[in-house]
Scaffold this active site. Structure first.
Site, PDB file in Angstrom:
ATOM      1  N   ARG A 160      -0.214 -48.421 -74.884  1.00 40.04           N
ATOM      2  CA  ARG A 160      -0.288 -46.952 -74.888  1.00 40.04           C
ATOM      3  C   ARG A 160       1.021 -46.324 -74.435  1.00 40.04           C
ATOM      4  NH1 ARG A 160      -5.414 -43.145 -72.969  1.00 40.04           N
ATOM      5  NH2 ARG A 160      -4.482 -41.195 -73.645  1.00 40.04           N
ATOM      6  N   HIS A 174      11.082 -34.812 -71.400  1.00 41.72           N
ATOM      7  CA  HIS A 174      10.700 -34.303 -70.076  1.00 41.72           C
ATOM      8  C   HIS A 174      11.925 -33.899 -69.256  1.00 41.72           C
ATOM      9  CE1 HIS A 174       6.573 -36.458 -70.384  1.00 41.72           C
ATOM     10  NE2 HIS A 174       6.543 -35.244 -70.880  1.00 41.72           N
ATOM     11  N   ARG A 220     -19.551 -35.745 -60.031  1.00 44.20           N
ATOM     12  CA  ARG A 220     -18.930 -37.071 -60.255  1.00 44.20           C
ATOM     13  C   ARG A 220     -18.858 -37.460 -61.725  1.00 44.20           C
ATOM     14  NH1 ARG A 220     -22.330 -38.196 -55.867  1.00 44.20           N
ATOM     15  NH2 ARG A 220     -21.185 -38.158 -53.909  1.00 44.20           N
ATOM     16  N   LYS A 233      -3.753 -42.697 -83.187  1.00 42.92           N
ATOM     17  CA  LYS A 233      -3.774 -42.607 -81.725  1.00 42.92           C
ATOM     18  C   LYS A 233      -5.038 -43.270 -81.155  1.00 42.92           C
ATOM     19  CE  LYS A 233      -3.468 -40.100 -77.528  1.00 42.92           C
ATOM     20  NZ  LYS A 233      -3.264 -38.918 -76.726  1.00 42.92           N
ATOM     21  N   HIS A 272       9.672 -39.087 -75.113  1.00 39.95           N
ATOM     22  CA  HIS A 272       9.240 -38.223 -74.017  1.00 39.95           C
ATOM     23  C   HIS A 272      10.108 -38.309 -72.764  1.00 39.95           C
ATOM     24  CE1 HIS A 272       5.835 -37.417 -76.539  1.00 39.95           C
ATOM     25  NE2 HIS A 272       5.289 -36.627 -75.640  1.00 39.95           N
ATOM     26  N   ASN A 279       4.802 -42.710 -75.423  1.00 36.32           N
ATOM     27  CA  ASN A 279       5.789 -41.909 -74.675  1.00 36.32           C
ATOM     28  C   ASN A 279       7.136 -41.859 -75.384  1.00 36.32           C
ATOM     29  OD1 ASN A 279       4.005 -41.331 -72.559  1.00 36.32           O
ATOM     30  ND2 ASN A 279       4.361 -43.351 -71.670  1.00 36.32           N
ATOM     31  N   LYS A 332      -7.121 -38.534 -71.491  1.00 36.84           N
ATOM     32  CA  LYS A 332      -6.260 -38.145 -70.360  1.00 36.84           C
ATOM     33  C   LYS A 332      -6.550 -36.694 -70.015  1.00 36.84           C
ATOM     34  CE  LYS A 332      -2.099 -40.985 -70.773  1.00 36.84           C
ATOM     35  NZ  LYS A 332      -0.638 -40.945 -71.053  1.00 36.84           N
ATOM     36  N   HIS A 335       7.200 -27.892 -75.861  1.00 35.13           N
ATOM     37  CA  HIS A 335       7.135 -29.325 -75.569  1.00 35.13           C
ATOM     38  C   HIS A 335       7.422 -30.148 -76.838  1.00 35.13           C
ATOM     39  CE1 HIS A 335       5.829 -33.159 -74.015  1.00 35.13           C
ATOM     40  NE2 HIS A 335       4.973 -33.261 -75.030  1.00 35.13           N
ATOM     41  N   GLU A 375      -3.337 -47.177 -70.322  1.00 37.52           N
ATOM     42  CA  GLU A 375      -1.867 -47.199 -70.403  1.00 37.52           C
ATOM     43  C   GLU A 375      -1.232 -48.306 -69.562  1.00 37.52           C
ATOM     44  OE1 GLU A 375      -0.077 -43.269 -70.624  1.00 37.52           O
ATOM     45  OE2 GLU A 375       1.799 -44.092 -69.856  1.00 37.52           O
ATOM     46  N   GLU A 434       4.682 -34.069 -82.187  1.00 37.31           N
ATOM     47  CA  GLU A 434       3.912 -35.281 -81.862  1.00 37.31           C
ATOM     48  C   GLU A 434       3.604 -36.076 -83.135  1.00 37.31           C
ATOM     49  OE1 GLU A 434       3.709 -36.205 -78.847  1.00 37.31           O
ATOM     50  OE2 GLU A 434       3.859 -34.387 -77.640  1.00 37.31           O
TER      51      GLU A 434
HETATM   52  P1  NAD Z   1      -1.918 -24.547 -75.354  1.00 33.67           P
HETATM   53  O1  NAD Z   1      -3.245 -25.064 -75.035  1.00 33.67           O
HETATM   54  O2  NAD Z   1      -1.224 -23.733 -74.325  1.00 33.67           O
HETATM   55  O3  NAD Z   1      -2.021 -23.727 -76.712  1.00 33.67           O
HETATM   56  C1  NAD Z   1      -0.857 -23.105 -77.218  1.00 33.67           C
HETATM   57  C2  NAD Z   1      -1.098 -21.614 -77.476  1.00 33.67           C
HETATM   58  O4  NAD Z   1      -1.900 -21.482 -78.643  1.00 33.67           O
HETATM   59  C3  NAD Z   1      -1.857 -20.912 -76.358  1.00 33.67           C
HETATM   60  O5  NAD Z   1      -1.317 -19.633 -76.204  1.00 33.67           O
HETATM   61  C4  NAD Z   1      -3.285 -20.820 -76.904  1.00 33.67           C
HETATM   62  O6  NAD Z   1      -3.988 -19.742 -76.370  1.00 33.67           O
HETATM   63  C5  NAD Z   1      -3.013 -20.628 -78.365  1.00 33.67           C
HETATM   64  N1  NAD Z   1      -4.049 -21.060 -79.284  1.00 33.67           N
HETATM   65  C6  NAD Z   1      -4.859 -22.135 -79.192  1.00 33.67           C
HETATM   66  N2  NAD Z   1      -5.559 -22.275 -80.320  1.00 33.67           N
HETATM   67  C7  NAD Z   1      -5.232 -21.265 -81.134  1.00 33.67           C
HETATM   68  C8  NAD Z   1      -5.600 -20.890 -82.455  1.00 33.67           C
HETATM   69  N3  NAD Z   1      -6.434 -21.629 -83.192  1.00 33.67           N
HETATM   70  N4  NAD Z   1      -5.048 -19.780 -82.991  1.00 33.67           N
HETATM   71  C9  NAD Z   1      -4.142 -19.045 -82.275  1.00 33.67           C
HETATM   72  N5  NAD Z   1      -3.737 -19.357 -81.037  1.00 33.67           N
HETATM   73  C10 NAD Z   1      -4.267 -20.472 -80.487  1.00 33.67           C
HETATM   74  O7  NAD Z   1      -0.897 -25.734 -75.732  1.00 33.67           O
HETATM   75  P2  NAD Z   1      -1.019 -27.043 -76.615  1.00 33.67           P
HETATM   76  O8  NAD Z   1       0.295 -27.193 -77.278  1.00 33.67           O
HETATM   77  O9  NAD Z   1      -2.244 -27.045 -77.457  1.00 33.67           O
HETATM   78  O10 NAD Z   1      -1.199 -28.180 -75.539  1.00 33.67           O
HETATM   79  C11 NAD Z   1      -0.204 -28.410 -74.562  1.00 33.67           C
HETATM   80  C12 NAD Z   1      -0.853 -29.047 -73.355  1.00 33.67           C
HETATM   81  O11 NAD Z   1      -1.412 -30.292 -73.746  1.00 33.67           O
HETATM   82  C13 NAD Z   1       0.117 -29.326 -72.225  1.00 33.67           C
HETATM   83  O12 NAD Z   1      -0.448 -28.906 -71.007  1.00 33.67           O
HETATM   84  C14 NAD Z   1       0.272 -30.839 -72.238  1.00 33.67           C
HETATM   85  O13 NAD Z   1       0.522 -31.372 -70.967  1.00 33.67           O
HETATM   86  C15 NAD Z   1      -1.074 -31.263 -72.768  1.00 33.67           C
HETATM   87  N6  NAD Z   1      -1.061 -32.564 -73.428  1.00 33.67           N
HETATM   88  C16 NAD Z   1      -1.994 -33.458 -73.049  1.00 33.67           C
HETATM   89  C17 NAD Z   1      -2.068 -34.692 -73.671  1.00 33.67           C
HETATM   90  C18 NAD Z   1      -3.146 -35.653 -73.292  1.00 33.67           C
HETATM   91  O14 NAD Z   1      -3.114 -36.808 -73.731  1.00 33.67           O
HETATM   92  N7  NAD Z   1      -4.114 -35.229 -72.522  1.00 33.67           N
HETATM   93  C19 NAD Z   1      -1.160 -35.025 -74.698  1.00 33.67           C
HETATM   94  C20 NAD Z   1      -0.209 -34.071 -75.065  1.00 33.67           C
HETATM   95  C21 NAD Z   1      -0.182 -32.836 -74.428  1.00 33.67           C
HETATM   96  N1  GLY Z   2      -0.052 -38.340 -75.066  1.00 34.00           N
HETATM   97  C1  GLY Z   2       0.130 -39.672 -74.641  1.00 34.00           C
HETATM   98  C2  GLY Z   2      -1.142 -40.373 -74.350  1.00 34.00           C
HETATM   99  O1  GLY Z   2      -2.206 -39.875 -74.564  1.00 34.00           O
HETATM  100  O2  GLY Z   2      -1.083 -41.477 -73.856  1.00 34.00           O
END
Ligand code: NAD
Ligand code: GLY
Length: 353
Positions: A235, A246, A118, A221, A242, A239, A140, A257, A231, A182
Site C-alpha cells: 500500500r 507534501h 467503539r 486501489k 506524495h 504514496n 483510512k 493537493h 500499509e 490521483e
Molecule cells: P473536499 O472534501 O474538501 O472537497 C472539495 C470541494 O468540493 C469542497 O469545497 C466540497 O464542498 C466541494 N464538493 C464536494 N462535492 C461536490 C460536488 N459534487 N459538487 C460541487 N462541489 C462539491 O476535498 P477532496 O479533494 O474531495 O478530498 C480531500 C481530502 O481527502 C483531504 O483532506 C485528504 O487528506 C483526504 N484524502 C484522504 C484519503 C484517504 O485514503 N482517506 C486519500 C486522499 C485524500
Molecule cells: N491514499 C493512500 C492510501 O489510501 O493508502
C-alpha cells in the site's frame, strides 16, 4: 498451538458499487431504516446547498449534520460536534453514518464512525472525483490535529461505497483536476490505467471519460488495499509522488493537493531516471500527462525551497528521504535518497530548469 479468534472488531469486507441515481436507488430505499436513531447523514455546506432538494426528497426525516466545507474544518471541533449530533440523533451500535461529500467529509465521517460506541458502520457516498477514486476506498480516516495533516485517525473500512458519476456535473474544474492528480498517480502504478490515459489525452476532463475510468481506478486501489490493508508494504506504493507533494503543499496554497501530486510526480520521475535507471521514454510520457492535467509546467514550482519539509514526512528516517519512484510502465521502486542529494535534485528540477 491453537489460535482462538474471539471476534474481529473491524469489517474487512467493503462493497463498492458504481452506479447513477444514488439518491433514488440507494438512499431513498434506506430512509425508513435510518429514521428514529437508525442513522445520520453527514455532509458539508456546499454539498448540502447544491443537493438540498435531492437530500430532502430521499431522506426527509433523517437527522442531518452539516459541516462547513473545507480542509480548515477537518479538525477536532467538527469531529466532536458530529459525535454530539450522533448522540443527539440516538444512534446505536447498529446504526449507520452516511458520509455524503468529498474526502474531507469521508475522512471525518469515517473517524467519527470508528469512535462512536467503539465503532459503527459507515457508508461512503463520495461526491468528488478524488473521493471516488481514492479517499472513500480503503478505510483510512483522519482529522488534521495540532497543525499536522491527518495526524489523528484510524483504519475503519466502510460497509459500502457508492460512487455516482452524476456528482461530477456540479464539480468545479479545479476539483476535477485534483482528482485527476490521483488518477495519473494510479496510471504510474498500473500499466492498463496508464495506457487508457495516454490513449485519451484529449478527453481527460471529459465527464463521460471520467465516468468510464472511475471504476477501474477504484478496482486498482481496492486490489492494493485488499492485499495490504494496514500499509505494511504494497500500500505504500500509493504514496508515489506524495513525498515531494507534501513538501510543496504548505508553501504553495495556490495549488490543490492533486496538483501538488502531479508536480511531485514529475520531479520524482526525474530522480528515477538518474538513480534507478528508469525507462526515460516512458517517464517523459508520464510527465507529459502530468503537465497536460496541470496546465502548467511542473518546473514552474519552486520545489527546492520546500525540500526540508520532506524530512518531516512520517515515512522518513534520519537524514534521508524515502521515495516511491516510477521506473517503467506499471512498475515502481522504493529509494532512500540522502537528503542533500534530494535537495539538489529539486533545485535543478532534474535538469529541467
Ligand atoms: P473536499 O472534501 O474538501 O472537497 C472539495 C470541494 O468540493 C469542497 O469545497 C466540497 O464542498 C466541494 N464538493 C464536494 N462535492 C461536490 C460536488 N459534487 N459538487 C460541487 N462541489 C462539491 O476535498 P477532496 O479533494 O474531495 O478530498 C480531500 C481530502 O481527502 C483531504 O483532506 C485528504 O487528506 C483526504 N484524502 C484522504 C484519503 C484517504 O485514503 N482517506 C486519500 C486522499 C485524500
Ligand atoms: N491514499 C493512500 C492510501 O489510501 O493508502
Amino acid at each position: 498451538m491453537k489460535t482462538i479468534r474471539i471476534f474481529s472488531m473491524r469489517r474487512e469486507e467493503s462493497k463498492i458499487i458504481c452506479r447513477k441515481d444514488v439518491f433514488s436507488s440507494v438512499l431513498a430505499p434506506m430512509r425508513k431504516s435510518l429514521v428514529g436513531g437508525g442513522g445520520l447523514l453527514f455532509t458539508d455546506s456546499n454539498v448540502a446547498r447544491i443537493y438540498r432538494k435531492k437530500i430532502e426528497k430521499a431522506l426527509g426525516g433523517v437527522p442531518v449534520f452539516c459541516m462547513e466545507a473545507g480542509e480548515a474544518h477537518k479538525d477536532e471541533r467538527t469531529l466532536f460536534a458530529l459525535l454530539a449530533a450522533m448522540k443527539e440523533g440516538n444512534l446505536r451500535r447498529n446504526s449507520v453514518l452516511i458520509a455524503l461529500g468529498g474526502g474531507v467529509v469521508g475522512d471525518l465521517g469515517g473517524l467519527a464512525a470508528s469512535l462512536y460506541m467503539r465503532g459503527i458502520s459507515v457508508i461512503q457516498i463520495p461526491t468528488t472525483l478524488l473521493a471516488q477514486v481514492d479517499s472513500s476506498v480503503g478505510g483510512k480516516t483522519a482529522i488534521d490535529f495540532c497543525g499536522v495533516k491527518n495526524l489523528v485517525g484510524s483504519f475503519h473500512q466502510p460497509e459500502a461505497v457508492y460512487a455516482d458519476p452524476s456528482f461530477f456535473r456540479t464539480l468545479p474544474e479545479r476539483e476535477i483536476r485534483c482528482g485527476l492528480g490521483e488518477i495519473v498517480k494510479h496510471g504510474a502504478l498500473c500499466g492498463e490505467i496508464f495506457d487508457r490515459l495516454e490513449a485519451n489525452r484529449g478527453r481527460l476532463f471529459d465527464l463521460g471519460f471520467l465516468a468510464e475510468i472511475v471504476p477501474e481506478n477504484i478496482a486498482f486501489k481496492a486490489d492494493v488495499v485488499k492485499k495490504d490493508p494496514y500499509e505494511r508494504g504494497l500500500r505504500r506504493t500509493l504514496n508515489l509522488g506524495h513525498t515531494t507533494a507534501h513538501a510543496i503543499e504548505p508553501a504553495h496554497p495556490e495549488l490543490s493537493h492533486g496538483e501538488c501530486v502531479l508536480v511531485g510526480l514529475a520531479y520524482e520521475a526525474e530522480i528515477a531516471k538518474k538513480y534507478c535507471g528508469a525507462d526515460e521514454n516512458y517517464l517523459d510520457k508520464l510527465t507529459g500527462l502530468a503537465e497536460e492535467v496541470l496546465g502548467i509546467s511542473p518546473w514552474e514550482v519552486d520545489a527546492a525551497s520546500c525540500a526540508e519539509r520532506a524530512l518531516l514526512d512520517k515515512k522518513n528516517e534520519g537524514k534521508s528521504v524515502r521515495l516511491v519512484l516510477p521506473v517503467a510502465r506499471g512498475r515502481c521502486t522504493e529509494l532512500e535518497l540522502p537528503f542533500e542529494k534530494y535537495r539538489a535534485e529539486l533545485a535543478n528540477g532534474g535538469g529541467k530548469c
